[in-house]
Design a protein around this motif. Structure first.
Motif, PDB file in Angstrom:
ATOM      1  N   ILE A  39     -11.015 -17.261 -47.682  1.00  0.00           N
ATOM      2  CA  ILE A  39     -11.975 -17.674 -46.666  1.00  0.00           C
ATOM      3  C   ILE A  39     -11.592 -19.056 -46.152  1.00  0.00           C
ATOM      4  O   ILE A  39     -11.469 -20.008 -46.923  1.00  0.00           O
ATOM      5  N   PHE A  40     -11.401 -19.125 -44.843  1.00  0.00           N
ATOM      6  CA  PHE A  40     -11.179 -20.389 -44.150  1.00  0.00           C
ATOM      7  C   PHE A  40     -12.479 -20.754 -43.445  1.00  0.00           C
ATOM      8  O   PHE A  40     -13.157 -19.877 -42.905  1.00  0.00           O
ATOM      9  N   LEU A  41     -12.831 -22.031 -43.426  1.00  0.00           N
ATOM     10  CA  LEU A  41     -14.040 -22.472 -42.748  1.00  0.00           C
ATOM     11  C   LEU A  41     -13.730 -23.669 -41.873  1.00  0.00           C
ATOM     12  O   LEU A  41     -12.886 -24.500 -42.233  1.00  0.00           O
ATOM     13  N   GLN A  42     -14.434 -23.744 -40.721  1.00  0.00           N
ATOM     14  CA  GLN A  42     -14.250 -24.894 -39.849  1.00  0.00           C
ATOM     15  C   GLN A  42     -15.431 -25.039 -38.904  1.00  0.00           C
ATOM     16  O   GLN A  42     -16.053 -24.053 -38.513  1.00  0.00           O
ATOM     17  N   GLY A  43     -15.720 -26.268 -38.589  1.00  0.00           N
ATOM     18  CA  GLY A  43     -16.713 -26.642 -37.595  1.00  0.00           C
ATOM     19  C   GLY A  43     -16.341 -28.027 -37.112  1.00  0.00           C
ATOM     20  O   GLY A  43     -15.486 -28.685 -37.701  1.00  0.00           O
ATOM     21  N   ALA A  44     -16.964 -28.460 -36.038  1.00  0.00           N
ATOM     22  CA  ALA A  44     -16.675 -29.787 -35.496  1.00  0.00           C
ATOM     23  C   ALA A  44     -17.937 -30.636 -35.573  1.00  0.00           C
ATOM     24  O   ALA A  44     -19.057 -30.113 -35.546  1.00  0.00           O
ATOM     25  N   ALA A  50     -21.766 -29.654 -42.218  1.00  0.00           N
ATOM     26  CA  ALA A  50     -22.555 -28.590 -42.855  1.00  0.00           C
ATOM     27  C   ALA A  50     -21.653 -27.498 -43.415  1.00  0.00           C
ATOM     28  O   ALA A  50     -21.853 -27.031 -44.539  1.00  0.00           O
ATOM     29  N   ILE A  51     -20.636 -27.097 -42.663  1.00  0.00           N
ATOM     30  CA  ILE A  51     -19.788 -25.998 -43.129  1.00  0.00           C
ATOM     31  C   ILE A  51     -18.902 -26.426 -44.287  1.00  0.00           C
ATOM     32  O   ILE A  51     -18.539 -25.614 -45.134  1.00  0.00           O
ATOM     33  N   ARG A  52     -18.589 -27.706 -44.382  1.00  0.00           N
ATOM     34  CA  ARG A  52     -17.821 -28.189 -45.534  1.00  0.00           C
ATOM     35  C   ARG A  52     -18.654 -28.095 -46.818  1.00  0.00           C
ATOM     36  O   ARG A  52     -18.141 -27.770 -47.885  1.00  0.00           O
ATOM     37  N   ALA A  53     -19.946 -28.378 -46.706  1.00  0.00           N
ATOM     38  CA  ALA A  53     -20.837 -28.226 -47.861  1.00  0.00           C
ATOM     39  C   ALA A  53     -20.892 -26.756 -48.281  1.00  0.00           C
ATOM     40  O   ALA A  53     -20.903 -26.440 -49.479  1.00  0.00           O
ATOM     41  N   HIS A  75      -1.362 -20.446 -45.751  1.00  0.00           N
ATOM     42  CA  HIS A  75      -1.089 -19.665 -44.552  1.00  0.00           C
ATOM     43  C   HIS A  75      -2.069 -18.488 -44.518  1.00  0.00           C
ATOM     44  O   HIS A  75      -2.366 -17.890 -45.545  1.00  0.00           O
ATOM     45  N   SER A  76      -2.548 -18.149 -43.344  1.00  0.00           N
ATOM     46  CA  SER A  76      -3.500 -17.032 -43.225  1.00  0.00           C
ATOM     47  C   SER A  76      -2.772 -15.695 -43.268  1.00  0.00           C
ATOM     48  O   SER A  76      -1.590 -15.601 -42.942  1.00  0.00           O
ATOM     49  N   LYS A  77      -3.541 -14.662 -43.681  1.00  0.00           N
ATOM     50  CA  LYS A  77      -2.999 -13.297 -43.756  1.00  0.00           C
ATOM     51  C   LYS A  77      -4.086 -12.318 -43.340  1.00  0.00           C
ATOM     52  O   LYS A  77      -5.279 -12.604 -43.491  1.00  0.00           O
ATOM     53  N   PRO A  78      -3.691 -11.147 -42.869  1.00  0.00           N
ATOM     54  CA  PRO A  78      -4.704 -10.118 -42.623  1.00  0.00           C
ATOM     55  C   PRO A  78      -5.510  -9.877 -43.907  1.00  0.00           C
ATOM     56  O   PRO A  78      -4.965  -9.918 -45.008  1.00  0.00           O
ATOM     57  N   GLY A  79      -6.796  -9.681 -43.751  1.00  0.00           N
ATOM     58  CA  GLY A  79      -7.680  -9.540 -44.906  1.00  0.00           C
ATOM     59  C   GLY A  79      -8.415 -10.827 -45.213  1.00  0.00           C
ATOM     60  O   GLY A  79      -9.359 -10.835 -46.005  1.00  0.00           O
ATOM     61  N   ASP A  80      -7.981 -11.925 -44.585  1.00  0.00           N
ATOM     62  CA  ASP A  80      -8.673 -13.207 -44.730  1.00  0.00           C
ATOM     63  C   ASP A  80      -9.831 -13.266 -43.739  1.00  0.00           C
ATOM     64  O   ASP A  80      -9.936 -12.439 -42.825  1.00  0.00           O
ATOM     65  N   LEU A  81     -10.675 -14.257 -43.918  1.00  0.00           N
ATOM     66  CA  LEU A  81     -11.842 -14.455 -43.057  1.00  0.00           C
ATOM     67  C   LEU A  81     -11.894 -15.912 -42.628  1.00  0.00           C
ATOM     68  O   LEU A  81     -11.720 -16.810 -43.445  1.00  0.00           O
ATOM     69  N   LEU A  82     -12.139 -16.132 -41.343  1.00  0.00           N
ATOM     70  CA  LEU A  82     -12.371 -17.468 -40.803  1.00  0.00           C
ATOM     71  C   LEU A  82     -13.836 -17.551 -40.401  1.00  0.00           C
ATOM     72  O   LEU A  82     -14.289 -16.775 -39.552  1.00  0.00           O
ATOM     73  N   ILE A  83     -14.579 -18.461 -41.018  1.00  0.00           N
ATOM     74  CA  ILE A  83     -15.973 -18.688 -40.664  1.00  0.00           C
ATOM     75  C   ILE A  83     -16.037 -19.981 -39.853  1.00  0.00           C
ATOM     76  O   ILE A  83     -15.603 -21.030 -40.320  1.00  0.00           O
ATOM     77  N   ILE A  84     -16.577 -19.863 -38.642  1.00  0.00           N
ATOM     78  CA  ILE A  84     -16.712 -21.011 -37.743  1.00  0.00           C
ATOM     79  C   ILE A  84     -18.186 -21.307 -37.536  1.00  0.00           C
ATOM     80  O   ILE A  84     -18.968 -20.406 -37.239  1.00  0.00           O
ATOM     81  N   GLY A  85     -18.553 -22.569 -37.692  1.00  0.00           N
ATOM     82  CA  GLY A  85     -19.892 -23.032 -37.358  1.00  0.00           C
ATOM     83  C   GLY A  85     -19.820 -23.811 -36.058  1.00  0.00           C
ATOM     84  O   GLY A  85     -19.170 -24.845 -35.988  1.00  0.00           O
ATOM     85  N   GLU A 103      -5.141 -13.306 -33.479  1.00  0.00           N
ATOM     86  CA  GLU A 103      -3.713 -12.971 -33.325  1.00  0.00           C
ATOM     87  C   GLU A 103      -3.046 -12.730 -34.677  1.00  0.00           C
ATOM     88  O   GLU A 103      -2.140 -11.916 -34.793  1.00  0.00           O
ATOM     89  N   ASN A 104      -3.514 -13.421 -35.724  1.00  0.00           N
ATOM     90  CA  ASN A 104      -2.936 -13.289 -37.066  1.00  0.00           C
ATOM     91  C   ASN A 104      -3.593 -12.183 -37.885  1.00  0.00           C
ATOM     92  O   ASN A 104      -3.275 -12.021 -39.065  1.00  0.00           O
ATOM     93  N   GLY A 105      -4.505 -11.440 -37.293  1.00  0.00           N
ATOM     94  CA  GLY A 105      -5.173 -10.356 -38.009  1.00  0.00           C
ATOM     95  C   GLY A 105      -6.258 -10.817 -38.966  1.00  0.00           C
ATOM     96  O   GLY A 105      -6.644 -10.086 -39.878  1.00  0.00           O
ATOM     97  N   VAL A 106      -6.760 -12.036 -38.762  1.00  0.00           N
ATOM     98  CA  VAL A 106      -7.818 -12.600 -39.603  1.00  0.00           C
ATOM     99  C   VAL A 106      -9.165 -12.343 -38.923  1.00  0.00           C
ATOM    100  O   VAL A 106      -9.311 -12.587 -37.721  1.00  0.00           O
ATOM    101  N   GLU A 107     -10.124 -11.838 -39.691  1.00  0.00           N
ATOM    102  CA  GLU A 107     -11.472 -11.634 -39.143  1.00  0.00           C
ATOM    103  C   GLU A 107     -12.120 -12.983 -38.871  1.00  0.00           C
ATOM    104  O   GLU A 107     -11.913 -13.941 -39.623  1.00  0.00           O
ATOM    105  N   VAL A 108     -12.922 -13.030 -37.821  1.00  0.00           N
ATOM    106  CA  VAL A 108     -13.649 -14.247 -37.464  1.00  0.00           C
ATOM    107  C   VAL A 108     -15.143 -13.969 -37.569  1.00  0.00           C
ATOM    108  O   VAL A 108     -15.625 -12.940 -37.076  1.00  0.00           O
ATOM    109  N   ALA A 109     -15.853 -14.875 -38.216  1.00  0.00           N
ATOM    110  CA  ALA A 109     -17.316 -14.844 -38.269  1.00  0.00           C
ATOM    111  C   ALA A 109     -17.808 -16.143 -37.655  1.00  0.00           C
ATOM    112  O   ALA A 109     -17.227 -17.206 -37.886  1.00  0.00           O
ATOM    113  N   LEU A 110     -18.857 -16.057 -36.860  1.00  0.00           N
ATOM    114  CA  LEU A 110     -19.382 -17.226 -36.160  1.00  0.00           C
ATOM    115  C   LEU A 110     -20.855 -17.427 -36.492  1.00  0.00           C
ATOM    116  O   LEU A 110     -21.642 -16.491 -36.439  1.00  0.00           O
TER     117      LEU A 110
END
Length: 186
Positions: A39-44, A50-53, A75-85, A103-110
């Motif tokens: 799981i990758f997470l990011q927000g600005a 909040a997303i770092r917590a 490095h990301s791979k298919p089957g990974d998840l990116l959660i964006i706040g 593009e990398n086959g990673v699911e995105v959740a917002l």
């Protein structure tokens, strides 16, 4: 309005917004978290804080987690998840990140206030948090309103903790079992 009255108004505002949350959206995100290889997470800005917590608590639950941009992030791979706040779902750097993930086959959740945003259209799941965009005019609102995106960011903290509590229930985790994964070098 007094300090105490402001505090109570904030809590009431958050309660009203929390009553509008969609349980099915939250459960879909929770399912994605459970099924992700990494799981990758990011927000600005404040959403990023909040997303770092949230990332920290996911580590405590035993998930493989990285905050995007940290030097130790894999490095990301298919089957990974990116959660964006992102309240708007339109932050330039986060839009670029979401495009790259797809593009990398990673699911995105917002987690957002705008499901029809650019990132929302790229995401396989969207959890909408009711609230007012930081660019919206306060005078258009009849009820109490906090400045800019404060209510969104505060509700993010609460929603992330609610997700953690649900995951604890599903995984049979306790504060004691999670504490074993808490950093001991501080």
């Amino acid at each position: 309005m007094s300090f105490q009255a402001h505090t109570i108004a904030i809590l009431k505002d958050l309660e009203q917004n929390a009553l509008q949350l969609d349980n099915a959206q939250a459960m879909k995100l929770i399912s994605q978290i459970r099924n992700a290889k990494h799981i990758f997470l990011q927000g600005a800005g404040r959403s990023g804080i909040a997303i770092r917590a949230f990332a920290n608590r996911l580590v405590h639950l035993g998930f493989s987690v990285s905050v995007v941009g940290e030097i130790s992030s894999p490095h990301s791979k298919p089957g990974d998840l990116l959660i964006i706040g992102s309240g708007s779902g339109e932050t330039s750097s986060l839009k670029s990140l979401a495009h790259q993930a797809v593009e990398n086959g990673v699911e995105v959740a917002l987690i957002t206030m705008k499901s029809d945003s650019t990132i929302g259209q790229l995401a396989s799941s969207v959890l909408v948090l009711p609230g007012k965009m930081k660019t919206e005019n306060d005078r258009q609102l009849i009820h109490f309103s906090q400045p800019m995106g404060s209510a969104f960011e505060q509700l993010c903290f609460i929603v992330y903790d609610a997700i953690v509590l649900e995951l604890m229930d599903q995984l049979g985790e306790t504060s004691q079992s999670m504490f074993k994964r808490h950093a001991d070098f501080e």
